[in-house]
Design a protein around this motif. Structure first.
Motif, PDB file in Angstrom:
ATOM      1  N   ARG A 215      98.699  62.231  91.588  1.00  0.00           N
ATOM      2  CA  ARG A 215      97.658  61.365  91.045  1.00  0.00           C
ATOM      3  C   ARG A 215      96.448  61.311  91.981  1.00  0.00           C
ATOM      4  O   ARG A 215      95.304  61.377  91.544  1.00  0.00           O
ATOM      5  CB  ARG A 215      98.217  59.954  90.811  1.00  0.00           C
ATOM      6  CG  ARG A 215      99.082  59.821  89.572  1.00  0.00           C
ATOM      7  CD  ARG A 215      99.268  58.351  89.205  1.00  0.00           C
ATOM      8  NE  ARG A 215      99.970  57.614  90.255  1.00  0.00           N
ATOM      9  CZ  ARG A 215     101.287  57.452  90.299  1.00  0.00           C
ATOM     10  NH1 ARG A 215     102.049  57.998  89.367  1.00  0.00           N
ATOM     11  NH2 ARG A 215     101.846  56.762  91.267  1.00  0.00           N
ATOM     12  N   VAL A 216      96.709  61.171  93.284  1.00  0.00           N
ATOM     13  CA  VAL A 216      95.601  61.072  94.235  1.00  0.00           C
ATOM     14  C   VAL A 216      94.799  62.359  94.273  1.00  0.00           C
ATOM     15  O   VAL A 216      93.561  62.352  94.328  1.00  0.00           O
ATOM     16  CB  VAL A 216      96.140  60.712  95.637  1.00  0.00           C
ATOM     17  CG1 VAL A 216      95.021  60.777  96.668  1.00  0.00           C
ATOM     18  CG2 VAL A 216      96.760  59.324  95.629  1.00  0.00           C
ATOM     19  N   LEU A 217      95.466  63.517  94.227  1.00  0.00           N
ATOM     20  CA  LEU A 217      94.772  64.796  94.305  1.00  0.00           C
ATOM     21  C   LEU A 217      94.039  65.126  93.004  1.00  0.00           C
ATOM     22  O   LEU A 217      93.004  65.819  93.014  1.00  0.00           O
ATOM     23  CB  LEU A 217      95.761  65.917  94.631  1.00  0.00           C
ATOM     24  CG  LEU A 217      96.361  65.888  96.043  1.00  0.00           C
ATOM     25  CD1 LEU A 217      97.429  66.963  96.180  1.00  0.00           C
ATOM     26  CD2 LEU A 217      95.269  66.090  97.098  1.00  0.00           C
ATOM     27  N   ALA A 218      94.559  64.659  91.883  1.00  0.00           N
ATOM     28  CA  ALA A 218      94.033  65.094  90.587  1.00  0.00           C
ATOM     29  C   ALA A 218      92.866  64.254  90.092  1.00  0.00           C
ATOM     30  O   ALA A 218      92.002  64.764  89.379  1.00  0.00           O
ATOM     31  CB  ALA A 218      95.149  65.061  89.536  1.00  0.00           C
ATOM     32  N   ARG A 219      92.800  62.978  90.450  1.00  0.00           N
ATOM     33  CA  ARG A 219      91.818  62.104  89.810  1.00  0.00           C
ATOM     34  C   ARG A 219      90.626  61.814  90.715  1.00  0.00           C
ATOM     35  O   ARG A 219      90.722  61.811  91.940  1.00  0.00           O
ATOM     36  CB  ARG A 219      92.462  60.787  89.382  1.00  0.00           C
ATOM     37  CG  ARG A 219      92.984  59.938  90.526  1.00  0.00           C
ATOM     38  CD  ARG A 219      93.493  58.591  90.024  1.00  0.00           C
ATOM     39  NE  ARG A 219      92.422  57.802  89.463  1.00  0.00           N
ATOM     40  CZ  ARG A 219      91.658  56.997  90.202  1.00  0.00           C
ATOM     41  NH1 ARG A 219      91.840  56.912  91.502  1.00  0.00           N
ATOM     42  NH2 ARG A 219      90.708  56.290  89.637  1.00  0.00           N
ATOM     43  N   GLU A 220      89.508  61.568  90.064  1.00  0.00           N
ATOM     44  CA  GLU A 220      88.317  61.075  90.727  1.00  0.00           C
ATOM     45  C   GLU A 220      88.223  59.577  90.477  1.00  0.00           C
ATOM     46  O   GLU A 220      88.529  59.106  89.380  1.00  0.00           O
ATOM     47  CB  GLU A 220      87.074  61.779  90.182  1.00  0.00           C
ATOM     48  CG  GLU A 220      86.937  63.221  90.619  1.00  0.00           C
ATOM     49  CD  GLU A 220      86.722  63.351  92.123  1.00  0.00           C
ATOM     50  OE1 GLU A 220      86.089  62.453  92.709  1.00  0.00           O
ATOM     51  OE2 GLU A 220      87.195  64.355  92.700  1.00  0.00           O
ATOM     52  N   PRO A 221      87.821  58.798  91.473  1.00  0.00           N
ATOM     53  CA  PRO A 221      87.722  57.349  91.261  1.00  0.00           C
ATOM     54  C   PRO A 221      86.721  57.019  90.163  1.00  0.00           C
ATOM     55  O   PRO A 221      85.660  57.653  90.059  1.00  0.00           O
ATOM     56  CB  PRO A 221      87.273  56.811  92.623  1.00  0.00           C
ATOM     57  CG  PRO A 221      86.660  57.984  93.308  1.00  0.00           C
ATOM     58  CD  PRO A 221      87.400  59.192  92.815  1.00  0.00           C
ATOM     59  N   GLU A 222      87.057  56.050  89.352  1.00  0.00           N
ATOM     60  CA  GLU A 222      86.205  55.640  88.236  1.00  0.00           C
ATOM     61  C   GLU A 222      85.904  54.157  88.372  1.00  0.00           C
ATOM     62  O   GLU A 222      86.809  53.323  88.379  1.00  0.00           O
ATOM     63  CB  GLU A 222      86.920  55.918  86.911  1.00  0.00           C
ATOM     64  CG  GLU A 222      86.130  55.514  85.693  1.00  0.00           C
ATOM     65  CD  GLU A 222      86.932  55.704  84.411  1.00  0.00           C
ATOM     66  OE1 GLU A 222      86.469  55.214  83.363  1.00  0.00           O
ATOM     67  OE2 GLU A 222      88.008  56.331  84.468  1.00  0.00           O
ATOM     68  N   GLU A 223      84.634  53.839  88.511  1.00  0.00           N
ATOM     69  CA  GLU A 223      84.256  52.443  88.710  1.00  0.00           C
ATOM     70  C   GLU A 223      84.492  51.656  87.420  1.00  0.00           C
ATOM     71  O   GLU A 223      84.152  52.122  86.329  1.00  0.00           O
ATOM     72  CB  GLU A 223      82.780  52.346  89.116  1.00  0.00           C
ATOM     73  CG  GLU A 223      82.352  50.927  89.449  1.00  0.00           C
ATOM     74  CD  GLU A 223      80.924  50.881  89.957  1.00  0.00           C
ATOM     75  OE1 GLU A 223      80.337  49.789  89.962  1.00  0.00           O
ATOM     76  OE2 GLU A 223      80.399  51.952  90.332  1.00  0.00           O
ATOM     77  N   PRO A 224      85.085  50.470  87.511  1.00  0.00           N
ATOM     78  CA  PRO A 224      85.325  49.674  86.301  1.00  0.00           C
ATOM     79  C   PRO A 224      84.013  49.275  85.627  1.00  0.00           C
ATOM     80  O   PRO A 224      82.968  49.172  86.279  1.00  0.00           O
ATOM     81  CB  PRO A 224      86.060  48.439  86.839  1.00  0.00           C
ATOM     82  CG  PRO A 224      86.523  48.802  88.203  1.00  0.00           C
ATOM     83  CD  PRO A 224      85.569  49.819  88.726  1.00  0.00           C
ATOM     84  N   ASP A 225      84.098  49.061  84.324  1.00  0.00           N
ATOM     85  CA  ASP A 225      82.945  48.554  83.579  1.00  0.00           C
ATOM     86  C   ASP A 225      82.747  47.088  83.971  1.00  0.00           C
ATOM     87  O   ASP A 225      83.576  46.229  83.678  1.00  0.00           O
ATOM     88  CB  ASP A 225      83.219  48.666  82.081  1.00  0.00           C
ATOM     89  CG  ASP A 225      82.052  48.167  81.246  1.00  0.00           C
ATOM     90  OD1 ASP A 225      81.007  47.811  81.843  1.00  0.00           O
ATOM     91  OD2 ASP A 225      82.187  48.110  80.015  1.00  0.00           O
ATOM     92  N   SER A 226      81.666  46.798  84.659  1.00  0.00           N
ATOM     93  CA  SER A 226      81.471  45.465  85.236  1.00  0.00           C
ATOM     94  C   SER A 226      80.651  44.534  84.337  1.00  0.00           C
ATOM     95  O   SER A 226      80.308  43.422  84.762  1.00  0.00           O
ATOM     96  CB  SER A 226      80.784  45.580  86.598  1.00  0.00           C
ATOM     97  OG  SER A 226      79.534  46.240  86.474  1.00  0.00           O
TER      98      SER A 226
END
Length: 556
Positions: A215-226
């Motif tokens: 999971r850590v290697l595969a995903r890019e962080p996505e900022e929550p809809d604020s």
């Protein structure tokens, strides 16, 4: 018409909303089980000894066979006095414990109840005792109500402290005094970089099969809809749970793990309370080395309830090494904070989310239980402050919460004192110490002797008026009545309620039936019969006599 069951009898009296309802036609057949104002109901099964007084609103209601109805002679025993005596006298508790005959649950029969010793003061003194109990209990009730109001206020204050902690309101002054701290967006980048580096190292070491590494290697962080989220201080930033730590659902229980070479203690939802790990009931199962490595708990892990009642969904506590070498089951979610993020601030966030209902919004309901899946938990937003401010928030929140917790402990002691005082009042009432006896009161022994004499005279008069019945040859037993074919239902009932209604509609008051009588007449399968008759027996509408093939059933 209401049909009262044992669940209707509580420590507070009769609560008819917990009962069932029968048709007016069926109520007429069960008229011998109807109630009138002033009747006393006494539980004879399960919670033996609960008693309640029937008020005017329940006149005509029915009761089932788990309850006994008492109609006292008002000249000898005041109903309110008797109920207080049953609820509070040690003599009653000792007697019911001695005669309890239930194999799987408590139970007494009518004969045992009638043999129960009863303290009988003069009737005038009984009424004075009841008046004094009610006066002192009303004061106690007012005190307990005040304690509950304080308890509710503390609960709201605790939720407010946690909310202020995770929104930055506890540290507004601190931020003014410390403007040169590393902002949270840089902290987040550092956390993510360190997690990627750790994951890459695990991959090189051959651990690419680990789900967390993938999971850590595969995903890019996505900022929550604020857009729907509250505004944060300028040095804070929004992240997601999965950005800030490793999230793991525990291992499922299975019979194949009940024994093995690697029996290991494990924690489950019953062990995790808010900010507390309870080790009173810890179980073990087999965790082979590969499973142990995956599900092993480390100090600093935060455990959250995966399945709970809605208001407690996500209830969190930190594991601090209380049970070395332990694991956890899939009733819990583990959050292991990624360095340099510490677990203490994460725990505050989770407590705030539980109390605000944030976890509940992510829950999915099955029966009466809400479930918070690890996947839905991972996507929840997390307000991330600078690292130095996190430490200050934890210190400030703990100062406030420690005061609340000390007051809550005092409240618990207050509730216990109130209950002890309530029992003390009852003990004094039934040992002659609560109110004085008036010299003018007619002694209870004289009253009881007079009542016995009056009853004996009444029975003797009845006996002299009764003529002996002439001897007659015994009539042959009448066949079991069967309904005409045209009255059979056009379609077979299918649900438990319709099955029970069909069976109850067939049975006639005063007659006994075998299973075959009913099954053949209604065209039921054995399974349908079992489902319907079980419902009727549990509600008390039908009584079974005998077992297996010799069983007979009648409307009660």
């Amino acid at each position: 018409m209401p049909l009262l069951t044992i669940s209707c009898l509580t420590d507070q009296g009769v609560q008819p909303e917990k009962g069932f309802f029968v048709s007016d036609e069926k109520a007429k057949e069960l008229v011998r089980y109807s109630l009138k104002e002033g009747d006393i109901l006494f539980s004879r099964m399960a919670s033996v000894g609960r008693a309640g007084l029937v008020g005017s609103g329940l006149t005509g209601a029915l009761f089932n066979y788990h309850i006994m109805r008492l109609r006292l002679d008002p000249d000898a025993l005041d109903a309110k006095f008797f109920i207080s005596y049953v609820r509070g006298a040690k003599q009653v508790r000792d007697y019911l414990l001695a005669v309890n005959h239930g194999a799987t649950r408590d139970g007494v029969n009518t004969g045992q109840l009638l043999e129960m010793p009863v303290v009988v003061p003069p009737i005038a003194q009984q009424k004075r005792i009841v008046a004094e109990i009610e006066k002192q209990f009303s004061r106690l009730d007012e005190a307990v109500a005040n304690l509950k109001r304080v308890q509710a206020n503390l609960k709201r204050y605790k939720a407010a402290v946690l909310k202020a902690a995770v929104e930055g309101k506890l540290t507004e002054e601190w931020r003014k005094q410390h403007p040169e701290v590393e902002p949270a967006d840089q902290l987040l980048e550092r956390i993510l970089a360190e997690r990627r580096g750790t994951a890459a190292g695990e991959a090189l070491a051959g651990h690419t099969t680990r789900a967390s590494t993938k999971r850590v290697l595969a995903r890019e962080p996505e900022e929550p809809d604020s857009h729907h989220l509250p505004d944060l201080p300028g040095s804070w930033t929004w992240a997601r749970m999965e950005d800030l730590g490793d999230i793991q659902l525990g291992r499922q229980r299975s019979p194949k793990y009940h024994a093995g070479e690697h029996m290991t203690p494990y924690l489950r939802v019953q062990n995790v309370f808010e900010d507390k790990i309870d080790l009173d009931d810890v179980m073990e199962m087999d965790f082979p080395p590969s499973d142990f490595e995956k599900y092993r708990l480390e100090p600093g892990d935060v455990l959250l309830n995966e399945g709970q009642s809605p208001e407690l969904l996500g209830r969190p506590a930190m594991y601090r090494g209380e049970l070395p070498g332990s694991c956890f089951t899939n009733t819990l979610i583990r959050f292991r904070a990624a360095p340099p993020l510490g677990p203490d601030f994460s725990l505050l966030v989770f407590r705030a989310y539980m109390r605000s209902g944030r976890f509940r919004r992510e829950g999915t309901i099955t029966t009466n239980i809400d479930h918070l899946s690890a996947g839905r938990f991972a996507r929840i937003e997390f307000a991330l402050p600078p690292l130095e401010e996190q430490a200050e928030i934890v210190r400030s929140a703990e100062r406030h919460l420690s005061i609340v917790e000390a007051l809550e402990k005092e409240l618990v002691r207050g509730f216990r004192r109130a209950e002890r005082l309530r029992q003390s009042i009852l003990q004094k009432a039934f040992s002659g110490q609560l109110v004085p006896q008036e010299p003018a009161d007619e002694p209870a022994s004289v009253l009881l002797e007079r009542i016995r004499a009056e009853r004996a005279a009444t029975e003797k008069a009845k006996a002299t008026r009764t003529k002996p019945a002439p001897n007659r040859a015994q009539k042959p037993r009448q066949p079991v009545p069967q309904p005409a074919p045209s009255t059979a239902p056009a379609t077979r009932p299918t649900t438990n309620d319709s099955l029970a209604a069909a069976i109850l509609g067939f049975l006639q008051s005063g007659q006994e039936y075998s299973r075959a009588d009913v099954v053949d007449a209604l065209g039921l399968t054995v399974g349908q019969w079992n489902a319907g008759i079980r419902e009727l027996k549990e509600s008390g509408a039908v009584v079974q006599r005998g077992e297996r093939r010799g069983a007979r059933y009648r409307v009660d």
